[in-house]
Design a protein around this motif. Structure first.
Motif, PDB file in Angstrom:
ATOM      1  N   MET A  31       0.819  -1.189   0.000  1.00 45.66           N
ATOM      2  CA  MET A  31       0.000   0.000   0.000  1.00 45.66           C
ATOM      3  C   MET A  31       0.867   1.258   0.000  1.00 45.66           C
ATOM      4  SD  MET A  31      -3.142   0.677  -0.094  1.00 45.66           S
ATOM      5  CE  MET A  31      -4.362   1.836   0.271  1.00 45.66           C
ATOM      6  N   GLU A  32       1.966   1.224   0.769  1.00 43.91           N
ATOM      7  CA  GLU A  32       2.844   2.397   0.793  1.00 43.91           C
ATOM      8  C   GLU A  32       3.486   2.633  -0.561  1.00 43.91           C
ATOM      9  OE1 GLU A  32       5.778   2.874   3.836  1.00 43.91           O
ATOM     10  OE2 GLU A  32       4.462   1.951   5.319  1.00 43.91           O
ATOM     11  N   THR A  33       3.793   1.572  -1.257  1.00 38.49           N
ATOM     12  CA  THR A  33       4.416   1.694  -2.574  1.00 38.49           C
ATOM     13  C   THR A  33       3.484   2.427  -3.533  1.00 38.49           C
ATOM     14  OG1 THR A  33       5.532  -0.409  -2.195  1.00 38.49           O
ATOM     15  CG2 THR A  33       5.497   0.421  -4.446  1.00 38.49           C
ATOM     16  N   LEU A  34       2.218   2.119  -3.486  1.00 35.70           N
ATOM     17  CA  LEU A  34       1.238   2.789  -4.333  1.00 35.70           C
ATOM     18  C   LEU A  34       1.165   4.276  -3.996  1.00 35.70           C
ATOM     19  CD1 LEU A  34      -0.896   2.486  -6.522  1.00 35.70           C
ATOM     20  CD2 LEU A  34      -2.553   1.943  -4.738  1.00 35.70           C
ATOM     21  N   LEU A  35       1.256   4.601  -2.716  1.00 37.55           N
ATOM     22  CA  LEU A  35       1.233   5.997  -2.273  1.00 37.55           C
ATOM     23  C   LEU A  35       2.461   6.743  -2.790  1.00 37.55           C
ATOM     24  CD1 LEU A  35      -0.225   8.116  -0.586  1.00 37.55           C
ATOM     25  CD2 LEU A  35       1.083   7.334   1.390  1.00 37.55           C
ATOM     26  N   SER A  66       2.136   7.317  -6.548  1.00 30.86           N
ATOM     27  CA  SER A  66       1.169   8.393  -6.798  1.00 30.86           C
ATOM     28  C   SER A  66       1.788   9.760  -6.526  1.00 30.86           C
ATOM     29  CB  SER A  66      -0.070   8.211  -5.925  1.00 30.86           C
ATOM     30  OG  SER A  66      -0.706   6.999  -6.217  1.00 30.86           O
ATOM     31  N   ALA A  67       2.556   9.847  -5.458  1.00 30.06           N
ATOM     32  CA  ALA A  67       3.212  11.113  -5.124  1.00 30.06           C
ATOM     33  C   ALA A  67       4.228  11.502  -6.192  1.00 30.06           C
ATOM     34  CB  ALA A  67       3.885  11.007  -3.760  1.00 30.06           C
ATOM     35  N   VAL A  68       4.981  10.546  -6.696  1.00 32.63           N
ATOM     36  CA  VAL A  68       5.966  10.814  -7.750  1.00 32.63           C
ATOM     37  C   VAL A  68       5.268  11.263  -9.024  1.00 32.63           C
ATOM     38  CG1 VAL A  68       7.663   9.735  -9.268  1.00 32.63           C
ATOM     39  CG2 VAL A  68       7.753   9.310  -6.810  1.00 32.63           C
ATOM     40  N   ILE A  69       4.185  10.602  -9.378  1.00 32.62           N
ATOM     41  CA  ILE A  69       3.434  10.981 -10.579  1.00 32.62           C
ATOM     42  C   ILE A  69       2.893  12.405 -10.436  1.00 32.62           C
ATOM     43  CG2 ILE A  69       1.340  10.500 -11.900  1.00 32.62           C
ATOM     44  CD1 ILE A  69       1.885   7.517 -11.424  1.00 32.62           C
ATOM     45  N   ALA A  70       2.360  12.739  -9.277  1.00 32.42           N
ATOM     46  CA  ALA A  70       1.839  14.085  -9.045  1.00 32.42           C
ATOM     47  C   ALA A  70       2.960  15.120  -9.096  1.00 32.42           C
ATOM     48  CB  ALA A  70       1.124  14.140  -7.704  1.00 32.42           C
ATOM     49  N   ALA A  71       4.106  14.817  -8.516  1.00 31.80           N
ATOM     50  CA  ALA A  71       5.235  15.757  -8.520  1.00 31.80           C
ATOM     51  C   ALA A  71       5.759  15.981  -9.935  1.00 31.80           C
ATOM     52  CB  ALA A  71       6.343  15.236  -7.609  1.00 31.80           C
TER      53      ALA A  71
END
Length: 69
Positions: free
Chosen positions: A1-5, A8-13
């Protein structure tokens, strides 16, 4: 689950950084076009297809005005 988070954060950045770069490039392009037009008005433009006589520069135009006065 943390990996998905993290993913997602990298994609948003990366998306946010891309948008910042796009806006900066667009502003720079707009400003460079305006500066190019200013230089063309000051220096003049040589004859080219569609503009057979060219355009005189600023000093030539001012000289013509002074000649008329």
């Amino acid at each position: 689950m943390e990996t998905l988070l993290y993913i997602s954060a990298v994609i948003a950045a990366v998306g946010a950084a891309g948008e910042v770069l796009r806006r900066a490039a667009r502003g720079t392009l707009t400003t460079s076009r305006k500066v190019s037009r200013l230089v063309d008005d000051l220096v003049g433009e040589p004859p080219r297809p569609g503009l057979p006589d060219g355009r005189p520069g600023l000093m030539t135009r001012v000289g013509r005005i002074e000649g008329r006065l």
